[in-house]
Design a protein around this motif. Structure first.
Motif, PDB file in Angstrom:
ATOM      1  N   LYS A  63      28.291  67.276  64.116  1.00  0.00           N
ATOM      2  CA  LYS A  63      29.649  67.048  64.612  1.00  0.00           C
ATOM      3  C   LYS A  63      29.713  66.879  66.120  1.00  0.00           C
ATOM      4  N   LEU A  64      28.679  67.329  66.805  1.00  0.00           N
ATOM      5  CA  LEU A  64      28.673  67.209  68.270  1.00  0.00           C
ATOM      6  C   LEU A  64      28.303  65.798  68.743  1.00  0.00           C
ATOM      7  N   HIS A  65      27.834  64.933  67.812  1.00  0.00           N
ATOM      8  CA  HIS A  65      27.255  63.671  68.278  1.00  0.00           C
ATOM      9  C   HIS A  65      28.273  62.764  68.960  1.00  0.00           C
ATOM     10  N   SER A  66      29.546  62.805  68.536  1.00  0.00           N
ATOM     11  CA  SER A  66      30.528  61.928  69.183  1.00  0.00           C
ATOM     12  C   SER A  66      30.791  62.383  70.622  1.00  0.00           C
ATOM     13  N   LEU A  67      30.816  63.702  70.836  1.00  0.00           N
ATOM     14  CA  LEU A  67      30.980  64.209  72.204  1.00  0.00           C
ATOM     15  C   LEU A  67      29.763  63.896  73.057  1.00  0.00           C
ATOM     16  N   GLY A  74      44.715  64.905  61.027  1.00  0.00           N
ATOM     17  CA  GLY A  74      44.388  65.938  62.009  1.00  0.00           C
ATOM     18  C   GLY A  74      43.249  66.851  61.610  1.00  0.00           C
ATOM     19  N   LYS A  75      42.559  66.560  60.505  1.00  0.00           N
ATOM     20  CA  LYS A  75      41.489  67.444  60.032  1.00  0.00           C
ATOM     21  C   LYS A  75      40.099  66.941  60.423  1.00  0.00           C
ATOM     22  N   GLY A  76      40.062  66.025  61.364  1.00  0.00           N
ATOM     23  CA  GLY A  76      38.778  65.486  61.795  1.00  0.00           C
ATOM     24  C   GLY A  76      38.197  66.256  62.962  1.00  0.00           C
ATOM     25  N   TYR A  77      37.236  65.664  63.633  1.00  0.00           N
ATOM     26  CA  TYR A  77      36.579  66.293  64.788  1.00  0.00           C
ATOM     27  C   TYR A  77      36.285  65.206  65.818  1.00  0.00           C
ATOM     28  N   PRO A  78      36.085  65.565  67.097  1.00  0.00           N
ATOM     29  CA  PRO A  78      35.875  66.924  67.616  1.00  0.00           C
ATOM     30  C   PRO A  78      37.157  67.646  68.060  1.00  0.00           C
ATOM     31  N   PHE A  79      38.285  66.934  68.177  1.00  0.00           N
ATOM     32  CA  PHE A  79      39.485  67.531  68.769  1.00  0.00           C
ATOM     33  C   PHE A  79      40.553  67.924  67.753  1.00  0.00           C
ATOM     34  N   GLY A  80      40.479  67.367  66.548  1.00  0.00           N
ATOM     35  CA  GLY A  80      41.487  67.673  65.545  1.00  0.00           C
ATOM     36  C   GLY A  80      42.837  67.050  65.845  1.00  0.00           C
ATOM     37  N   ILE A  81      42.854  65.950  66.591  1.00  0.00           N
ATOM     38  CA  ILE A  81      44.119  65.270  66.874  1.00  0.00           C
ATOM     39  C   ILE A  81      44.510  64.424  65.666  1.00  0.00           C
ATOM     40  N   LYS A  82      45.760  64.007  65.614  1.00  0.00           N
ATOM     41  CA  LYS A  82      46.230  63.331  64.416  1.00  0.00           C
ATOM     42  C   LYS A  82      47.088  62.114  64.735  1.00  0.00           C
ATOM     43  N   ALA A  83      47.263  61.285  63.723  1.00  0.00           N
ATOM     44  CA  ALA A  83      48.182  60.148  63.717  1.00  0.00           C
ATOM     45  C   ALA A  83      48.053  59.288  64.978  1.00  0.00           C
TER      46      ALA A  83
END
Length: 510
Positions: A398-402, A430-439
Motif C-alpha cells: 500500500k505504500l507504493h503509491s506514496l 473513501g475506502k481506498g489508500y493512501p489517504f482515504g479520500i472520496k468522490a
C-alpha cells in the motif's frame, strides 16, 4: 573484472570455502568472516555488494549481525542462510531487511540464482540512487539557470514578462509574435529558427502569412533576407527594400511594404534564428525607435527560446530516465511486464471519450506509465507471492503509491502527474489508500486510472489467480460502480469498449 564483492559470515569454515569456490567461479570477489563480530568489523571497513550471513553463530546471533549491517548501510543487500528455517526465524530476518534466505543444505544452482538476483537488485538500488541524485542536481541547475535568465530580462513594454511566462517552445514563439504585432501594430511578423539537422532557417511562428508560405519557406545561411541576417549576425532596418543593394534580389520571403526590420536571435554568439517584422497597419515606414525595440525583443526572445529548448531537453531527459526506471518494475514480474502500457492505453481512451484536452491526456498518460514506480522498493517475494499477503506485506504494498510520488516530487515540471500517481488507489467511496479520500476530492484523472488499472489487473494472469474473462471483468466494474469506481468513468470506459472492443484483445492473448 569481478562481478561484485561478497562477504560470507559463517562460523563453519567448510561453508565459507564452499560458497567461496562457487562464487569465485561465477566471477565474484569473496571475503570470509568466521564470526558475527568479525563480519560486522569487515563490513564496517569495506564496501561489499552482498552479504551472506548464517543465522546461528556462537558469538553474535545472525539476526543481530543483519541488524547491525542495516544500521551501517540501509541499502545493503543481505541473504541469510539457516539450517532451521522456522517461519518465525525467516519472518524476523525479512522484517529486519534481509533480501532473501537460503536453507541448509543448499542447492548450488539455487544459491547461484539467488545471489545473481540479489546482486542485480543491489545494482538497481545503486543505479536508482545515482540517477535520482543526478536528477536532483539537474533540477537545481535548471531552476538556477531559469532564475538567472529571468533576472536578466528587463521586460521591454511588458513583452519580456509575457515571453517568460512559459517554457514551452511553441508557446514562447507564439507569445513573441503576438506581443510584437500588438506593440508595433503590425500585420506581419515571423520567427525563423535554425533546423540543426538541415542547417536551414524554417518558419516556426508567424502572423499575417499564408500557410503555404509558412510551410514552404526554407532558407540556407546567406540567402536573402533571413539567411543574410543569420550569416552576418546583424540586425537591419531597411527603409526601401527595392533600393537596398543587399536585398534587391529578394528571396521567397514576402514583404508587402518596402520598409522592414530583421534581427538575429543569438545565444553565446551563435545565431539560433531570425525575427522579421513588416507591414505597419499605418503603412508608415519603421523608425529608429522601432528598430531599437525589435533588437531588444530579439535579445529577450533568444534567451526565452534557448530556455525553452533547454527546459524541453531536460524534461525529455527526466522523462526518459524515470520511464526507464518504471519499466524495470514491470520487467521484474512477467505477470505484469506490459501492465503500465495497457493501463495507459485504457486511461487515455477513457480521457478522450470524456473530452479531456491534449494537455490533460498527456498528463494522464505520464501518470499511468509511472504509477507503479514505487514498487521498486517492494520485495520481489511480495510482488510475486502466489498466496494471500500478510497484513505486514499488504501494508508494504500500500505504500507504493506514496513512494512513487516521493520519487517524482523533485521533478516539478510533472505538476499534476504526481497527484494522479499518489491517488490512483483511492476509492470513490473513501475506502481506498493512501489517504482515504472520496468522490470529487479524488482527481478525475486518478479516478480514470483506478478503472483502467483494475480492469487490466482483472483480465491478466497474476501470481495469486488466473485472468478473468473480459465479460466477467466488465461485470465487476459495473458491480463496483459508485462504490469503488466513479460511475461516470465506468460508463465512459464501457462506451470505449463498445466502440473499440479490440482495445483489450492484445492483453487477453498476452
Amino acid at each position: 573484472m569481478a562481478e561484485g564483492n561478497i562477504l560470507v559470515v559463517d562460523d563453519e569454515l567448510v561453508i565459507c570455502e564452499l560458497l567461496g569456490d562457487l562464487l569465485k567461479d561465477k566471477g565474484f570477489s569473496v571475503n570470509y568472516a568466521l564470526s558475527g563480530g568479525e563480519g560486522i568489523d569487515a563490513f564496517s571497513e569495506n564496501n561489499f555488494d552482498l552479504v551472506i550471513v548464517d543465522l546461528k553463530m556462537p558469538d553474535i546471533d545472525g539476526t543481530k549481525v543483519l541488524e547491525k549491517i542495516k544500521e551501517i548501510d540501509p541499502d545493503s543487500v543481505v541473504i541469510v542462510i539457516t539450517g532451521y528455517p522456522s517461519f518465525e526465524t525467516v519472518q524476523t530476518a525479512l522484517r529486519l531487511g534481509a533480501y532473501d534466505y537460503i536453507t541448509k543444505p543448499f542447492d548450488l544452482e539455487e544459491i547461484s540464482f539467488v545471489i545473481k538476483r540479489a546482486t542485480a537488485f543491489r545494482n538497481l538500488i545503486l543505479t536508482n540512487k545515482k540517477l535520482m541524485k543526478e536528477l536532483e542536481v539537474q533540477n537545481i541547475k535548471l531552476e538556477e539557470r531559469v532564475k538567472e535568465r529571468t533576472r536578466e530580462l528587463s521586460l521591454l513594454y511588458q513583452t519580456g514578462q509575457d515571453i517568460s511566462s512559459t517554457l514551452k517552445l511553441e508557446e514562447v514563439l507564439a507569445t513573441i509574435v503576438d506581443r510584437v504585432c500588438a506593440v508595433l501594430e503590425l500585420e506581419i511578423c515571423s520567427i525563423l529558427l535554425v533546423d540543426k539537422q538541415s542547417d536551414e532557417l524554417v518558419i516556426r511562428a508567424a502572423r499575417g502569412l499564408e500557410k503555404e508560405i509558412i510551410s514552404q519557406t526554407k532558407l540556407k545561411t546567406g540567402e536573402p533576407i533571413s539567411g543574410w541576417i543569420a550569416e552576418h549576425k546583424e540586425a537591419v532596418l531597411v527603409d526601401d527594400i527595392e533600393k537596398d543593394p543587399r536585398f534587391a534580389r529578394r528571396s521567397k520571403e514576402k514583404y508587402y511594404t518596402h520598409s522592414f526590420i530583421s534581427a538575429p536571435l543569438m545565444v553565446k554568439d551563435e545565431v539560433i534564428g531570425v525575427i522579421n517584422v513588416n507591414n505597419k497597419r499605418s503603412r508608415q515606414p519603421f523608425r529608429e525607435e522601432d528598430f531599437r525595440l525589435v533588437k531588444g525583443i530579439a535579445a529577450e526572445a533568444a534567451i526565452a527560446v534557448e530556455n525553452a529548448r533547454l527546459y524541453s531537453s531536460l524534461e525529455e531527459t527526466y522523462i526518459r530516465t524515470i520511464m526507464a526506471l518504471a519499466s524495470t518494475i514491470d520487467a521484474k514480474d512477467h505477470y505484469t511486464k506490459t501492465h503500465s502500457e495497457h493501463v495507459t492505453e485504457y486511461a487515455v481512451a477513457i480521457a478522450k471519450e470524456m473530452g479531456f484536452s491534449e494537455k490533460e491526456i498527456e498528463e494522464i498518460s505520464h501518470a499511468c506509465q509511472l504509477h507503479d514506480l514505487g514498487k521498486i522498493g517492494v520485495h520481489d517475494y511480495i510482488l510475486t507471492k502466489p498466496g494471500k499477503l500478510t497484513p505486514q506485506e499488504w501494508e508494504e504494498i500500500k505504500l507504493h503509491s506514496l513512494k512513487s510520488a516521493e520519487i517524482l516530487r523533485p521533478l516539478v515540471f510533472l505538476g499534476g502527474v504526481i497527484e494522479l500517481v499518489e491517488q490512483h488507489h483511492e476509492r470513490y467511496d473513501g475506502k481506498g489508500y493512501p489517504f482515504g479520500i472520496k468522490a470529487e476530492k479524488i482527481k478525475l484523472g486518478a479516478r480514470i486510472m483506478a478503472v483502467a488499472d483494475s480492469f487490466d489487473a482483472m483480465i491478466t494472469d497474476r501470481p495469486y489467480r488466473k485472468a478473468l474473462p473480459k465479460e466477467e471483468a466488465i461485470a465487476e466494474l459495473k458491480k463496483n460502480s459508485g462504490t469503488q469506481f466513479d460511475t461516470k468513468v465506468v460508463e465512459a470506459f464501457l462506451r470505449v469498449l463498445d466502440k473499440s472492443p479490440q482495445i483489450v484483445m492484445h492483453t487477453i492473448t498476452t
